[in-house]
Design an enzyme around this catalytic site. Structure first.
Site, PDB file in Angstrom:
ATOM      1  NE  ARG A 184       1.027   1.379  -3.298  1.00  0.00           N
ATOM      2  CZ  ARG A 184       2.162   1.656  -3.570  1.00  0.00           C
ATOM      3  NH1 ARG A 184       2.414   2.271  -4.766  1.00  0.00           N
ATOM      4  NH2 ARG A 184       3.106   1.763  -2.686  1.00  0.00           N
ATOM      5  CD  GLU A 197      -1.054  -0.089  -0.343  1.00  0.00           C
ATOM      6  OE1 GLU A 197      -0.816   1.136  -0.186  1.00  0.00           O
ATOM      7  OE2 GLU A 197      -0.394  -1.123  -0.539  1.00  0.00           O
ATOM      8  CB  CYS A 251       1.974   0.420   3.231  1.00  0.00           C
ATOM      9  SG  CYS A 251       3.669   0.654   3.358  1.00  0.00           S
TER      10      CYS A 251
END
Ligand code: FAD
Ligand code: EPU
Length: 295
Positions: free
Chosen positions: A172, A285, A219
């Site tokens: 990520r 996130e 998420c």
């Protein structure tokens, strides 16, 4: 909607509610610059700005944001998937340029039909190519950096091209600084039978069967050390917790969903509940506009 004038380079500039550009469906107004080329982008970057992709990882304040919001459009949202004859081999294809504003889901379907393999693990991510590259979006079946050859990045100082080897990328994270705009990429993919690519896509998609289908930015927290943040939030007993019209999804605890009419403040309050109750440190996130320090 107000159309604003005054762009020297011909960029379309409008004051728009950002809620309609996010998958959460929350966010007040901002001045949106639709940029179709590097000259328009350079002008947009002359004042403080933010970059908007598919809006699938954003929680934008109900007051909106004061900065210009840049959205890639026109040729920067088009794709050339023709193999580059000089760089491709019988097994491997390097494509022409794919704009940062191209929606990822349609691109993934098109690559499957063309029998080009490498990015099918990212199926189901409702991003634009630029946003997905910037985050190195992915699943356990694959990520964006599995299929990149060259990345073109624009900054107020100019435009440069890099390869994945030039960047410190990981889970990520592309290693590309915030505010550097991914304008275009060239993909590096393997030739494969379309049916084979489809089977891998279906397999990756199957892992999403437990994810909620409502308005959401996906998420909320990154998985700490490979452990599912959803599992940690679930184990803290927080599934189904509701603040205002935002809810920790009963299907998967790392998803916050908008039940209809949720505000950014509702979502922030739920994030604070999670931080207070889960003892393992977890990195957010979601991206909050404007930036918000720890509670
Ligand atoms: P945005 O949300 O618009 O922006 C996110 C960040 O990227 C911001 O900092 C923005 O400034 C920056 N950005 C956007 N475009 C550019 C650009 N062209 N250049 C530079 N920076 C840019 N993510 C996963 O990784 N895996 C998943 O499986 C996954 N599943 C999801 C499922 C659902 C239903 C939803 C709603 C989201 C999911 N996400 C997933 C989260 C999200 O799709 C990713 O984080 C994605 O990378 C966000 O891309 P975007 O284009 O929507 O960016
Ligand atoms: N689990 C629970 N309770 C929950 C959620 C999950 O017990 O509420 C358990 C599951 O039963 C499973 C394990 O945790 O045993 C892993 O769950 P899942 O397969 O859903 O994967 P995840 O690690 O929670 C990650 C990504 C998703 C991606 C899926 C599928 C992160 C933060 N999340 O979720 O990405 O779609 O894998 O590959 O890395 C996103 O980043 O926005 C995102 C949606």
């Amino acid at each position: 909607m107000t159309v604003l004038t005054g762009s020297r380079s011909g960029a379309r500039v409008e004051r728009l509610p950002l809620a309609r550009y996010t998958t959460l469906g929350v966010g007040g107004e901002a001045e949106v610059w639709f940029v179709e080329n590097h000259a328009q982008l350079a002008e947009a970057m002359e004042q403080p700005y933010r970059v908007l992709g598919g809006g699938s990882n954003l929680v934008i304040a109900d007051e909106g944001v004061p900065e210009r919001v840049i959205r890639l459009a026109g040729p920067l949202a088009e794709r050339d998937l023709e193999p580059d004859a000089a760089l491709s081999t019988p097994d491997e294809v390097v494509t022409g340029w794919v704009g940062g504003g191209v929606p990822l889901p349609g691109l993934i379907r098109q690559l499957q039909r063309l029998g080009l393999s490498g990015l099918e693990g990212t199926v189901g991510i409702p991003a634009q190519v630029g946003g997905a590259v910037w985050m190195n979006a992915g699943t356990r079946y694959g990520e964006m950096f599995d299929g990149l050859h060259t990345i073109e990045i624009a900054t107020p100082q100019g435009v440069r091209q890099v390869t994945p080897a030039d960047l410190h990328w990981g889970y990520r994270d592309s290693g590309i600084p915030r505010g550097h705009v991914v304008t275009r990429v060239r993909l590096k993919l393997r030739r494969a039978a379309p049916d084979e690519v489809l089977a891998r896509m279906d397999f990756a998609d199957h892992a999403r069967r437990g994810q909620p289908k409502m308005k959401t930015p996906g998420c909320a927290f990154k998985n700490p050390g490979g452990v599912s943040a959803g599992k940690l939030i679930d184990e803290a007993g927080l599934k189904g917790t509701r603040v205002g019209n935002a809810l920790i999804a009963p299907e998967h605890a790392n998803f916050i969903v908008n039940l209809g009419g949720a505000t950014a403040a509702d979502v922030h309050a739920l994030l604070d509940v999670i931080r207070a109750r889960v003892t393992v440190p977890m990195e957010l996130e979601y991206e909050l506009w404007p930036d918000r320090g720890p509670a």
